[in-house]
Design a protein around this motif. Structure first.
Motif, PDB file in Angstrom:
ATOM      1  N   GLU A 190       1.208   4.511  -3.105  1.00 25.29           N
ATOM      2  CA  GLU A 190       0.675   5.707  -2.437  1.00 25.29           C
ATOM      3  C   GLU A 190       2.347   6.322  -2.959  1.00 25.29           C
ATOM      4  O   GLU A 190       2.056   7.406  -3.900  1.00 25.29           O
ATOM      5  N   HIS A 191       3.064   5.825  -3.131  1.00 26.62           N
ATOM      6  CA  HIS A 191       4.284   6.124  -3.235  1.00 26.62           C
ATOM      7  C   HIS A 191       4.474   6.653  -5.405  1.00 26.62           C
ATOM      8  O   HIS A 191       4.874   7.323  -5.482  1.00 26.62           O
ATOM      9  N   ARG A 231       0.830  -1.532  -0.541  1.00 29.59           N
ATOM     10  CA  ARG A 231       0.101  -0.229   0.360  1.00 29.59           C
ATOM     11  C   ARG A 231       0.950   1.137   0.114  1.00 29.59           C
ATOM     12  O   ARG A 231       1.241   2.226  -1.263  1.00 29.59           O
ATOM     13  N   ALA A 232       1.854   1.119   0.609  1.00 30.35           N
ATOM     14  CA  ALA A 232       2.668   2.275   1.090  1.00 30.35           C
ATOM     15  C   ALA A 232       3.511   2.997  -0.523  1.00 30.35           C
ATOM     16  O   ALA A 232       3.284   3.762  -0.648  1.00 30.35           O
ATOM     17  N   GLU A 288       1.851   6.908  -6.960  1.00 34.94           N
ATOM     18  CA  GLU A 288       1.097   7.937  -7.575  1.00 34.94           C
ATOM     19  C   GLU A 288       1.605   9.315  -7.043  1.00 34.94           C
ATOM     20  O   GLU A 288       1.907  10.475  -7.856  1.00 34.94           O
ATOM     21  N   TYR A 289       2.345   9.305  -5.982  1.00 35.63           N
ATOM     22  CA  TYR A 289       3.264  10.752  -5.683  1.00 35.63           C
ATOM     23  C   TYR A 289       3.807  10.819  -6.553  1.00 35.63           C
ATOM     24  O   TYR A 289       4.342  12.108  -7.276  1.00 35.63           O
ATOM     25  N   ASP A 332       7.456  11.351   0.696  1.00 36.85           N
ATOM     26  CA  ASP A 332       7.062  10.549  -0.012  1.00 36.85           C
ATOM     27  C   ASP A 332       6.501   9.697   0.704  1.00 36.85           C
ATOM     28  O   ASP A 332       6.922   9.018   2.071  1.00 36.85           O
ATOM     29  N   PRO A 333       5.333   9.458   0.173  1.00 36.35           N
ATOM     30  CA  PRO A 333       4.169   8.181   1.547  1.00 36.35           C
ATOM     31  C   PRO A 333       4.809   6.880   2.130  1.00 36.35           C
ATOM     32  O   PRO A 333       4.464   6.405   2.823  1.00 36.35           O
ATOM     33  N   SER A 334       6.205   6.344   1.261  1.00 35.83           N
ATOM     34  CA  SER A 334       6.472   5.219   1.326  1.00 35.83           C
ATOM     35  C   SER A 334       7.471   5.837   2.492  1.00 35.83           C
ATOM     36  O   SER A 334       8.264   5.068   3.236  1.00 35.83           O
TER      37      SER A 334
END
Length: 95
Positions: free
Chosen positions: A27-28, A23-24, A30-31, A74-76
């Protein structure tokens, strides 16, 4: 221009991600797609290093602080999955 290296938590990360890590990383992705669409990124993607896959990005920025802020958002990285390094590309040119 700045070189951005995304450091995974383990050498086999690409093959052994947990559901939370997946999931992370979604999102990474997409970012970084948004950064690319904004013109802030020249190129990015995973590197097939025999020692373990890691992420590469080349960013256009005013200064290193701007790239550090991008990395910190960064989401990750926020999720505690990855770390990162940033280096200036001295005199870099693009085509």
């Amino acid at each position: 221009m700045y070189y951005f290296r995304l450091n995974p938590p383990r050498a086999d990360f690409a093959q052994t991600m947990t559901a939370d890590e997946q999931r992370a990383m979604a999102e990474h992705q997409e970012y970084w797609q948004a950064l690319l669409a904004e013109g802030r990124v020249a190129v990015y993607g995973p590197v097939a290093d025999p020692e373990g896959v890691w992420g590469l990005g080349v960013l256009r920025a005013r200064d290193r602080g701007e790239v550090l802020a991008i990395g910190e958002r960064d989401p990750s990285v926020i999720a505690g999955v990855n770390t990162f390094d940033v280096f200036e590309i001295m005199g870099g040119t693009t085509g």
